[in-house]
Each structure stands twice: as C-alpha cells, then as structure tokens.
Design an enzyme around this catalytic site. Structure first.
Site, PDB file in Angstrom:
ATOM      1  N   CYS A 256      34.532  36.253-103.578  1.00  0.00           N
ATOM      2  CA  CYS A 256      34.436  37.614-103.052  1.00  0.00           C
ATOM      3  C   CYS A 256      35.450  38.556-103.729  1.00  0.00           C
ATOM      4  O   CYS A 256      35.298  38.869-104.892  1.00  0.00           O
ATOM      5  CB  CYS A 256      34.575  37.610-101.530  1.00  0.00           C
ATOM      6  SG  CYS A 256      33.963  39.126-100.755  1.00  0.00           S
ATOM      7  N   HIS A 344      29.758  33.695-100.328  1.00  0.00           N
ATOM      8  CA  HIS A 344      30.703  32.845 -99.598  1.00  0.00           C
ATOM      9  C   HIS A 344      30.188  31.413 -99.453  1.00  0.00           C
ATOM     10  O   HIS A 344      29.459  31.096 -98.501  1.00  0.00           O
ATOM     11  CB  HIS A 344      30.990  33.434 -98.216  1.00  0.00           C
ATOM     12  CG  HIS A 344      31.829  34.669 -98.271  1.00  0.00           C
ATOM     13  ND1 HIS A 344      33.206  34.637 -98.215  1.00  0.00           N
ATOM     14  CD2 HIS A 344      31.491  35.966 -98.421  1.00  0.00           C
ATOM     15  CE1 HIS A 344      33.673  35.869 -98.307  1.00  0.00           C
ATOM     16  NE2 HIS A 344      32.653  36.694 -98.439  1.00  0.00           N
ATOM     17  N   GLU A 346      31.824  28.968 -98.468  1.00  0.00           N
ATOM     18  CA  GLU A 346      32.493  28.360 -97.306  1.00  0.00           C
ATOM     19  C   GLU A 346      31.928  28.853 -95.986  1.00  0.00           C
ATOM     20  O   GLU A 346      32.447  28.513 -94.915  1.00  0.00           O
ATOM     21  CB  GLU A 346      33.997  28.682 -97.355  1.00  0.00           C
ATOM     22  CG  GLU A 346      34.399  30.037 -96.791  1.00  0.00           C
ATOM     23  CD  GLU A 346      33.955  31.236 -97.598  1.00  0.00           C
ATOM     24  OE1 GLU A 346      34.035  32.364 -97.076  1.00  0.00           O
ATOM     25  OE2 GLU A 346      33.520  31.054 -98.755  1.00  0.00           O
TER      26      GLU A 346
END
Length: 370
Positions: A256, A344, A346
């Site tokens: 990001c 993302h 995660e």
C-alpha cells in the site's frame, strides 16, 4: 422505552446534504468522506491506521450485527474520524463478541450517522469524487459546522504516516525465529505482524522516520514497508532511506503506502484518485502469471503508470494491474530484490488470494542468506 438518537447530517464540501440520526459525539466532525464495499470486517476497517483522517461510508446495508471483539482490531483503537451507515444494528450475536459496535464506537468518541441513504451517497462520491465533509447534530448545518468544514485541510499534502507511526521501537514474534525483519511503521496493521510471525519471522517495528543506517545496524534479513494513511508525496523523509537500504541489496517488501514509497524512491510519481479503491472485491491481474486475484484494498493515491511501464522509473517493472481501471497494483525492481503491491495480501477477514506474497518475501530472505 428506548429513545431515538437526535437528528444529524453529513454536509459535503460541494453543498450536498445527507440527513440521518447521530449516535455519539454531537460536536462537528470533519474529514475526507470515502466509501468501502466490505460486507464484513467493519472492526478491522475502523481500526486500520490507513483510514486515519477519514469518515467511512459502508455500503453494506446493516453494520454491527456480530458485535466487536478483542482479537480482530488492526490497532489499539478506532482510527476513523466518523462512520456513516444505513442501519446500525441494535443487537449483535456472535460467539466471539465481547460487546456491541455502537457502545464501542461511543466509548472511543467516534460519531456514527445512521439512517442515511448510503446508496445515493456512494453514487455521488463515485461521480463527483471523494471530498471533505462534516458530520453534525440537527437537520441544518450550524455556523460552527460550516466553519469547521471550511478549515479542513485537503488529503493532498498531508503526512499522516508520521502521525500514526509508533514512537518507540518494539518487537513482535518469537525471539528465536529463523528470520529477522525490520518493519517501517507508516501505519502498520497487526495482521501483517501476525502473518510474519506465522512465517517464522521476528519483526522489529521502527518509527516511520528511522534513518537507514540505524535499520541496517539491526542486521535484518529483510525490510518491510507498511501500509499507512495520507499523501505519499508528503512522506518526504522516506525515499532517501529506502534508496540507501536498497543499495545494500537487502530484500524489501512494500504494501500500500509502502508500495507507493518504493515507486517514489526510484523516480515514479503518484496521483490522487477520484474516489480510490476501498473494499474486499477488487480484481487484480498478475501480469507475470496471467492469474486474477480478488483483493482487499484501501487507498486514495496510486503510482502513475500503465502496462507499458512506470512513468519516470525505468528500473521498476509493473507486475500487477487493476482490472477495473488499469491502475498500477504491483511493482518489482528489475535488478534488486525489491517488490511491492498496492493491495492488501494480509487482509482480514479476507480475501486471502494474495497471502503467498509473504512466501515470496521469505524466499528472498533465504536467497540472501545463501
């Protein structure tokens, strides 16, 4: 007999007014107004430091029906300035819940504007672009609310990474883990740390402005650049540190804001998007394999480029693009062990299509040792 919350409003800077009912603080609250299409994971959204300085509109029709818990937050407290929903559930039911969303947000003094036509609001933001807005009590904006809105700074030019970053160095994971990763905290999410721990890494988290020589003195196997809020161009201290670390051929992985800063470090530029990407259903194509990933995203800025290449950064190759609008979603350095993604991997609660990127980073760590 319960009483209804007082009337409230959201006034956008273009003069568009949305009415509802206000739960929580009644003082005018101003921020950039954005929307997310996540159907679940509202607690993770509200505690994600990347949402600092923003009022979040949720497109899901009802929010709060599974409550909140102590395990899922991405940081120690809510980071959002305000919340706008169609319906705030009056009850919750989930075996993991430790309380209700309404009470949790009230405890942390986050205003919630309910009973809003969020479909109309989202369509307006998609057409006109995200903009500043003020939440207040009543059905007519007061002079105080208008003054607060007038004084709100634009997201462009704001260094919010420094605001949300840790002030002290701290460690995460087992001390005897196989690999040691130093993570720059521009607004790091806890699930990133959890995944590094699950991949046999000990993480040393450092403040966003930590000099490169101090990081290299920690003798890391690799360096991670985290997500975070604000304008990447305003994080003026980061590119020099990134280039200094890169010169040592230390493996680097960015997510990001970290992705954007890697772009800036090697000559690319970034630009503010009309309404950004926020939600858990963004299709991204891996240009190296041809596979399409469904990804979670939360960003309002992007690296300028196309499938042909990154503008101004010949040392960077584009690895991923967004299939909705063609924006850059992944980068790798052509000669150094550096890669980054805009989305993302995660993401909690998901999707989890891109989790193997952590395995790719681990492979770079192993190669460096060998």
């Amino acid at each position: 007999m319960s009483t209804l919350p007082p009337k409230g409003f959201l006034l956008l800077e273009d003069g568009t007014l949305f009415l509802g009912r206000l739960v929580g603080p009644t003082a005018p609250t101003v921020a950039e107004v954005v929307f997310t299409t996540n159907m679940t994971g509202y607690q993770e959204v509200f505690t994600d430091p990347s949402y600092r300085g923003q009022t979040v509109v949720l497109t899901a029709p009802q929010i709060g029906n599974y409550g909140v818990n102590t395990e899922d937050p991405e940081s120690a407290k809510p980071q959002v300035a305000g919340v706008v929903v169609r319906e705030l559930s009056p009850t919750y039911s989930n075996w993991r819940a430790t309380g209700g969303l309404r009470e949790w947000l009230e405890e942390h003094q986050v205003p919630v504007l309910t009973e809003v036509d969020t479909r109309r609001l989202t369509k307006h933001l998609r057409s006109a672009g995200v903009m500043r807005g003020v939440i207040g009590v009543g059905d007519t904006p007061s002079r105080e609310a208008l003054a607060v809105l007038e004084g709100c700074p634009s997201m462009e030019g704001l260094d919010l990474a420094t605001v949300v970053s840790t002030r002290e160095v701290y460690s995460w994971g087992k001390p005897d883990a196989t690999y040691h990763v130093v993570a720059y905290d521009y607004g790091i999410k806890r699930n990133i740390l959890r995944l590094f721990e699950a991949h046999d890494c000990r993480v040393t988290v450092v403040p966003s402005d930590t000099p490169a020589d101090r990081v290299l003195a920690m003798n890391p196997d690799g360096v991670f650049l985290s997500n975070g809020p604000g304008d990447p161009d305003a994080v003026i201290y980061a590119p020099a540190a990134i280039r200094e670390i890169a010169a040592t051929k230390t493996p680097m992985f960015g997510i990001c804001l970290g992705h954007q800063l890697i772009g800036l470090s090697f000559g690319a530029r970034t630009e503010k998007m009309p309404f950004g990407h926020r939600g858990g259903n963004q299709p991204v194509k891996d240009l190296e394999t041809g596979k399409v990933l469904i990804t979670s995203q939360n960003h309002g800025f992007a690296v300028v480029g196309s499938v042909e290449g990154v503008e101004g950064a010949p040392d960077l190759a584009i690895t991923h693009v967004n299939l909705n609008d063609g924006t850059v979603e992944g980068l790798r350095h052509r000669t150094l062990p550096i890669f980054a993604v805009q989305y993302h991997p995660e993401a909690a609660p998901g999707p989890h299509d891109a989790v193997p990127l952590f395995d790719r980073f681990l492979e770079a760590l192993r190669n460096r040792r060998q």
